[in-house]
Scaffold this motif. Sequence first.
Motif, PDB file in Angstrom:
ATOM      1  N   PRO A 116      -8.597  -3.195 -19.802  1.00 55.70           N
ATOM      2  CA  PRO A 116      -9.896  -2.490 -19.759  1.00 55.70           C
ATOM      3  C   PRO A 116     -10.142  -1.761 -18.435  1.00 55.70           C
ATOM      4  N   LEU A 117      -9.305  -2.034 -17.430  1.00 56.58           N
ATOM      5  CA  LEU A 117      -9.499  -1.426 -16.104  1.00 56.58           C
ATOM      6  C   LEU A 117      -8.648  -0.167 -15.914  1.00 56.58           C
ATOM      7  N   LEU A 118      -7.980   0.266 -16.966  1.00 58.26           N
ATOM      8  CA  LEU A 118      -7.144   1.469 -16.854  1.00 58.26           C
ATOM      9  C   LEU A 118      -7.992   2.690 -16.472  1.00 58.26           C
ATOM     10  N   VAL A 119      -7.296   3.743 -16.068  1.00 60.24           N
ATOM     11  CA  VAL A 119      -7.959   4.952 -15.561  1.00 60.24           C
ATOM     12  C   VAL A 119      -8.668   5.689 -16.706  1.00 60.24           C
ATOM     13  N   LYS A 120      -9.847   6.203 -16.406  1.00 62.57           N
ATOM     14  CA  LYS A 120     -10.597   6.988 -17.398  1.00 62.57           C
ATOM     15  C   LYS A 120     -10.978   8.342 -16.798  1.00 62.57           C
ATOM     16  N   ALA A 121     -11.155   9.312 -17.680  1.00 64.73           N
ATOM     17  CA  ALA A 121     -11.678  10.607 -17.220  1.00 64.73           C
ATOM     18  C   ALA A 121     -13.145  10.411 -16.836  1.00 64.73           C
ATOM     19  N   ARG A 128       0.834  -1.203   0.000  1.00 65.54           N
ATOM     20  CA  ARG A 128       0.000   0.000   0.000  1.00 65.54           C
ATOM     21  C   ARG A 128       0.872   1.259   0.000  1.00 65.54           C
ATOM     22  N   HIS A 129       0.933   1.937  -1.137  1.00 65.18           N
ATOM     23  CA  HIS A 129       1.799   3.107  -1.258  1.00 65.18           C
ATOM     24  C   HIS A 129       1.005   4.299  -1.775  1.00 65.18           C
ATOM     25  N   LEU A 130       1.742   5.375  -2.014  1.00 64.56           N
ATOM     26  CA  LEU A 130       1.090   6.629  -2.357  1.00 64.56           C
ATOM     27  C   LEU A 130       1.763   7.209  -3.587  1.00 64.56           C
ATOM     28  N   LEU A 131       0.942   7.782  -4.463  1.00 64.96           N
ATOM     29  CA  LEU A 131       1.451   8.479  -5.641  1.00 64.96           C
ATOM     30  C   LEU A 131       0.889   9.888  -5.577  1.00 64.96           C
ATOM     31  N   VAL A 132       1.774  10.876  -5.661  1.00 66.40           N
ATOM     32  CA  VAL A 132       1.325  12.268  -5.627  1.00 66.40           C
ATOM     33  C   VAL A 132       1.589  12.898  -6.992  1.00 66.40           C
ATOM     34  N   ILE A 133       0.542  13.454  -7.591  1.00 69.02           N
ATOM     35  CA  ILE A 133       0.646  14.142  -8.878  1.00 69.02           C
ATOM     36  C   ILE A 133       0.378  15.624  -8.624  1.00 69.02           C
ATOM     37  N   LYS A 134       1.400  16.436  -8.817  1.00 60.77           N
ATOM     38  CA  LYS A 134       1.206  17.874  -8.623  1.00 60.77           C
ATOM     39  C   LYS A 134       0.280  18.381  -9.722  1.00 60.77           C
ATOM     40  N   GLY A 135      -0.804  19.020  -9.351  1.00 57.35           N
ATOM     41  CA  GLY A 135      -1.738  19.546 -10.348  1.00 57.35           C
ATOM     42  C   GLY A 135      -2.687  18.511 -10.920  1.00 57.35           C
ATOM     43  N   ALA A 189      -6.073  14.434 -19.046  1.00 56.86           N
ATOM     44  CA  ALA A 189      -4.602  14.492 -18.948  1.00 56.86           C
ATOM     45  C   ALA A 189      -4.123  13.705 -17.728  1.00 56.86           C
ATOM     46  N   THR A 190      -4.886  13.765 -16.631  1.00 53.84           N
ATOM     47  CA  THR A 190      -4.518  13.016 -15.427  1.00 53.84           C
ATOM     48  C   THR A 190      -4.622  11.514 -15.687  1.00 53.84           C
ATOM     49  N   ALA A 191      -5.717  11.098 -16.336  1.00 55.19           N
ATOM     50  CA  ALA A 191      -5.892   9.673 -16.652  1.00 55.19           C
ATOM     51  C   ALA A 191      -4.767   9.198 -17.576  1.00 55.19           C
ATOM     52  N   ASP A 192      -4.440   9.991 -18.588  1.00 51.74           N
ATOM     53  CA  ASP A 192      -3.369   9.613 -19.531  1.00 51.74           C
ATOM     54  C   ASP A 192      -2.031   9.462 -18.796  1.00 51.74           C
ATOM     55  N   LEU A 193      -1.761  10.418 -17.915  1.00 49.49           N
ATOM     56  CA  LEU A 193      -0.500  10.375 -17.165  1.00 49.49           C
ATOM     57  C   LEU A 193      -0.448   9.118 -16.293  1.00 49.49           C
ATOM     58  N   LEU A 194      -1.536   8.826 -15.575  1.00 47.78           N
ATOM     59  CA  LEU A 194      -1.542   7.647 -14.689  1.00 47.78           C
ATOM     60  C   LEU A 194      -1.394   6.359 -15.500  1.00 47.78           C
ATOM     61  N   ASN A 195      -2.076   6.285 -16.636  1.00 47.51           N
ATOM     62  CA  ASN A 195      -1.995   5.072 -17.451  1.00 47.51           C
ATOM     63  C   ASN A 195      -0.588   4.882 -18.024  1.00 47.51           C
ATOM     64  N   ASP A 196       0.026   5.995 -18.413  1.00 47.91           N
ATOM     65  CA  ASP A 196       1.410   5.926 -18.891  1.00 47.91           C
ATOM     66  C   ASP A 196       2.336   5.419 -17.776  1.00 47.91           C
ATOM     67  N   LEU A 197       2.102   5.895 -16.553  1.00 50.17           N
ATOM     68  CA  LEU A 197       2.922   5.444 -15.413  1.00 50.17           C
ATOM     69  C   LEU A 197       2.701   3.950 -15.148  1.00 50.17           C
ATOM     70  N   ILE A 198       1.458   3.489 -15.277  1.00 48.28           N
ATOM     71  CA  ILE A 198       1.169   2.063 -15.054  1.00 48.28           C
ATOM     72  C   ILE A 198       1.968   1.219 -16.054  1.00 48.28           C
ATOM     73  N   VAL A 199       1.891   1.584 -17.329  1.00 51.34           N
ATOM     74  CA  VAL A 199       2.552   0.792 -18.376  1.00 51.34           C
ATOM     75  C   VAL A 199       4.075   0.826 -18.197  1.00 51.34           C
ATOM     76  N   ARG A 200       4.598   2.035 -17.929  1.00 49.26           N
ATOM     77  CA  ARG A 200       6.063   2.129 -17.774  1.00 49.26           C
ATOM     78  C   ARG A 200       6.531   1.425 -16.498  1.00 49.26           C
ATOM     79  N   PRO A 254      -2.891   2.635  -9.330  1.00 46.43           N
ATOM     80  CA  PRO A 254      -3.437   3.759  -8.557  1.00 46.43           C
ATOM     81  C   PRO A 254      -4.970   3.739  -8.498  1.00 46.43           C
ATOM     82  N   TRP A 255      -5.514   4.127  -7.336  1.00 46.01           N
ATOM     83  CA  TRP A 255      -6.977   4.234  -7.171  1.00 46.01           C
ATOM     84  C   TRP A 255      -7.282   5.060  -5.916  1.00 46.01           C
TER      85      TRP A 255
END
Length: 412
Positions: A171-176, A144-151, A192-203, A230-231
């Motif tokens: 199919p469970l990736l983040v959506k706006a 159980r960890h934390l991800l902080v996205i500024k903005g 933009a937030t969903a895209d960023l989180l999904n990119d982080l998941i894949v990378r 993330p959730w």
Amino acid sequence: MKHIIILGDGMADHQVASLGNQTLLQYARPEYMNMLAREGRTGRLVTVPEGFPPGSEVANTAILGYDLNKVYEGRGPLEAASIGYEMADDDFAIRCNIITLEDGKIITHNGGNLETEDARQLIAYLNQHLGSERVKFICGIQYRHLLVIKGGNKHIICNPPHDHPNEPWRPLLVKADPSAPSAPSAPLSPQATADLLNDLIVRSQELLAKHPYNLAKAAKGERQANSIWPWSGGYRPSMQTLMEQYPQIKSGAVISAVDLIQGIGKYAGLRIIKVPGATGLANTNYEGKAQAAIDALRTDDFVFVHVEATDEAGHDGDIDLKLKAIDYLDKRLIKPIYEAVQQMDEPVCIAILPDHPTPVELRIHVNEPVPFIIWYPGITPDDVQHYDETSCVNGSYGLLRLHEFLEEFMSV
Ligand SMILES: [Zn+2]
């Protein structure tokens, strides 16, 4: 008058056939809870507001008197408080599990029982490769960890990984969230937030697959901790502290093994007391928690003690374990606190309640009113003789809703 709330998470239950159609509280006959019910007043409390799931973070926030519609920001900000990360106004904090994927599916939400020491390395590695001015991973406990996205924007739809075992992850990736308000609530848009989180998941998957921890696990044929997930994110909650609302509280403390409860306490203005050996399970350090509560009552005016063991036993569907957890709560926590309170100069008001039922035969939280006791020296008792789900229906407080409990409790 000082005040202490003793909360048995998930303690309320249903009638069970193998216990002669009694509930677990009826069958357990907890000596001290029954005595306090006899000598005090009882009632029932609705702890989950309409439109919210019966989660412990929701119910405990309501029990502390807060309006969930105004203050609830998800798990991320609560865990930030528990970890000790001070959120800035433009921070978006989201719970970040490290999970196990196999063959394109979510296998576990816990990364194959990832240990904190190992997780620390993985989080540092993710920060090194994915961290930036905008993106920061913060190590919590186990998986159980934390991800902080500024903005970052909170108007996104995420899927809790524990709700989707053995399902394909893509199919469970983040959506706006299409119902997001049109006025921007953060510098980044929901998309933009969903895209960023999904990119982080894949990378994260590409990176974690190469980490020595996972290479060693793969060699042994064991489960890898090979993706972030993330959730439940939100902004810094704007909560008035209990001290601001109740001037008689000069300082207060929260005692819990659960990070979410610590986080709620922190935003409520309570100091977090960490008790060694407090595990959240039936083997938790009851005596240590009782002593910490007694010590806190000597210096503070308000103490919130939360015990998780009853809820865990409910989720396990283990009747004997839950009966034992109720008995331990009664004899190893409530008894010493009650006895110590008798010796104190300033009178102490004690409340006992669960946050929600976790019936052993259902193994999940249910949204039903919970029984409660309020006791203090000199209180005029009502007619209720036992502390249980049906006796408290006749309690003199009747059926209270949400914030009404804390208002009643603090009015004495
Ligand atoms: Zn639970």
